[in-house]
Design a protein around this motif. Structure first.
Motif, mmCIF file in Angstrom:
data_model
loop_
_atom_site.group_PDB
_atom_site.id
_atom_site.type_symbol
_atom_site.label_atom_id
_atom_site.label_comp_id
_atom_site.label_asym_id
_atom_site.label_seq_id
_atom_site.Cartn_x
_atom_site.Cartn_y
_atom_site.Cartn_z
ATOM 1 N N ALA A 21 -7.795 9.101 -3.333
ATOM 2 C CA ALA A 21 -9.142 8.913 -2.424
ATOM 3 C C ALA A 21 -8.510 7.878 -1.306
ATOM 4 O O ALA A 21 -9.236 7.872 -0.491
ATOM 5 N N GLY A 22 -7.602 7.114 -1.679
ATOM 6 C CA GLY A 22 -7.127 6.017 -0.556
ATOM 7 C C GLY A 22 -6.734 4.878 -1.373
ATOM 8 O O GLY A 22 -6.571 4.825 -2.734
ATOM 9 N N VAL A 23 -6.898 3.776 -0.684
ATOM 10 C CA VAL A 23 -6.211 2.317 -1.234
ATOM 11 C C VAL A 23 -7.163 1.373 -1.054
ATOM 12 O O VAL A 23 -8.146 1.153 0.037
ATOM 13 N N THR A 24 -7.307 0.482 -2.359
ATOM 14 C CA THR A 24 -8.216 -0.724 -2.020
ATOM 15 C C THR A 24 -7.473 -1.763 -2.361
ATOM 16 O O THR A 24 -6.580 -1.959 -3.314
ATOM 17 N N ALA B 208 -4.465 2.268 -5.652
ATOM 18 C CA ALA B 208 -4.243 3.566 -4.998
ATOM 19 C C ALA B 208 -4.654 4.764 -5.738
ATOM 20 O O ALA B 208 -4.397 4.679 -7.088
ATOM 21 N N THR B 209 -5.386 5.402 -5.309
ATOM 22 C CA THR B 209 -6.125 6.596 -6.005
ATOM 23 C C THR B 209 -5.622 7.782 -4.674
ATOM 24 O O THR B 209 -5.441 7.522 -3.710
ATOM 25 N N THR C 89 0.947 4.052 -2.994
ATOM 26 C CA THR C 89 0.649 5.392 -2.954
ATOM 27 C C THR C 89 2.013 6.113 -3.337
ATOM 28 O O THR C 89 1.770 7.077 -3.861
ATOM 29 N N PRO D 183 0.829 -1.240 -0.123
ATOM 30 C CA PRO D 183 -0.070 -0.014 -0.019
ATOM 31 C C PRO D 183 0.919 1.161 -0.022
ATOM 32 O O PRO D 183 0.528 2.287 -0.717
ATOM 33 N N GLU D 184 1.934 1.268 0.817
ATOM 34 C CA GLU D 184 2.501 2.584 0.986
ATOM 35 C C GLU D 184 3.406 2.569 -0.464
ATOM 36 O O GLU D 184 3.596 3.751 -1.234
#
Length: 279
Positions: free
Chosen positions: A192-195, A189-190, A162, A158-159
């Motif tokens: 708006a956040g992470v999916t 990752a966008t 991002t 995730p990091e």
């Protein structure tokens, strides 16, 4: 048939990846695929044995003619090989298809290990192509090259995804297939956040062209008006089904069954002029 996709990528003589996989994937999902070929490769399931780049003037002509006549609702790039090719592609797409969403698959190395992007082209990829993309779809080795550091495990994804947004793309789908373990994790990752997307890993050697297929399937979804998360979810489900249905061809990394969505019984009824049941 809904959704026009222009695919700019290399040809795979074995038919499992590249332009051939792209065409099959978009067609299987109900879209229309046009192409601009960047390079010819001589390869089979055991690896790439030769690459012949297409002259950039001719590549520009392919892109220009398709977009000025047929047009596109989404774009997909794959193997771009070298810096002059990247510059040519970016110039033409910016001039001929402004605002059309681009799915950029930063193809760097073939499944068998053959380099498909010259090292000096990474800078051009980061500087020109990635900022144009609605979404980029790197695997872990590609992401590590772009970031200049390792991504050791799923917890770090995730990091890393991002951080890849900092290269300018509006979204990043970081693919975790190169990790080991029973679970396969991809991270979208966008701003708006992470999916997180997760499935049980399929143990098989028949995975040639999965990256090309996934990116083109996402492009087909965007061309058909799906939002990015829905396009990614459908594309992942399609690739998974195609892996499970793989025909087992070749001695190496075999191809998927891109036609897994085709229903022969439905086709036979259409050919016979018979009415189809609703749905």
């Amino acid at each position: 048939m809904k959704g026009r996709v222009l695919i700019v990528a290399g040809s795979d003589s074995g038919g499992g990846a590249g332009i051939q996989a792209d065409l099959k994937a978009v067609t299987a999902l109900g879209g229309y695929a046009a192409t601009a070929i960047t390079a010819l490769t001589a390869q089979n399931t055991e690896g790439v044995q030769g690459v012949l780049p297409v002259p950039t003037d001719f590549l520009r002509q392919q892109i220009r003619l398709v977009l000025r006549d047929i047009g596109a609702d989404a774009l997909k790039t794959g193997m771009l090989h070298d810096a002059p090719t990247i510059e040519a592609v970016c110039d033409e797409l910016a001039a001929e298809a402004p605002g059309v969403p681009l799915v950029a698959d930063p193809v760097m190395v073939a499944k068998g290990g053959h380099p498909l992007l010259q090292p000096e082209a990474v800078e051009a990829l980061s500087r020109r192509l990635l900022p144009m993309a609605a979404v980029i779809t790197p695997n872990l080795p590609e992401a590590e090259t772009l970031l200049g550091r390792r991504i050791p495990n799923a917890a770090a994804m995730p990091e890393a995804a991002t951080a890849l947004l900092g290269l300018g793309a509006r979204a990043v789908l970081l693919k975790g297939g190169h990790l080991t373990g029973d679970r396969l994790v991809d991270i979208l990752a966008t701003p708006a956040g992470v999916t997180r997307f997760e499935d049980r890993r399929i143990e098989t050697r028949h995975t040639h062209g999965t990256g090309c297929t996934l990116a083109s399937a996402i492009a087909a979804g965007l061309a058909q008006g799906l939002a990015l998360p829905e396009a990614v979810a459908r594309a992942r489900a399609y690739v998974r089904a195609a892996i499970l249905a793989a025909p087992g061809l070749g001695r190496g990394h075999g191809p998927l069954d891109h036609g897994v969505t085709i229903d022969p019984a439905r086709l036979a009824r259409l050919a016979a002029g018979q009415a189809l049941p609703p749905g």
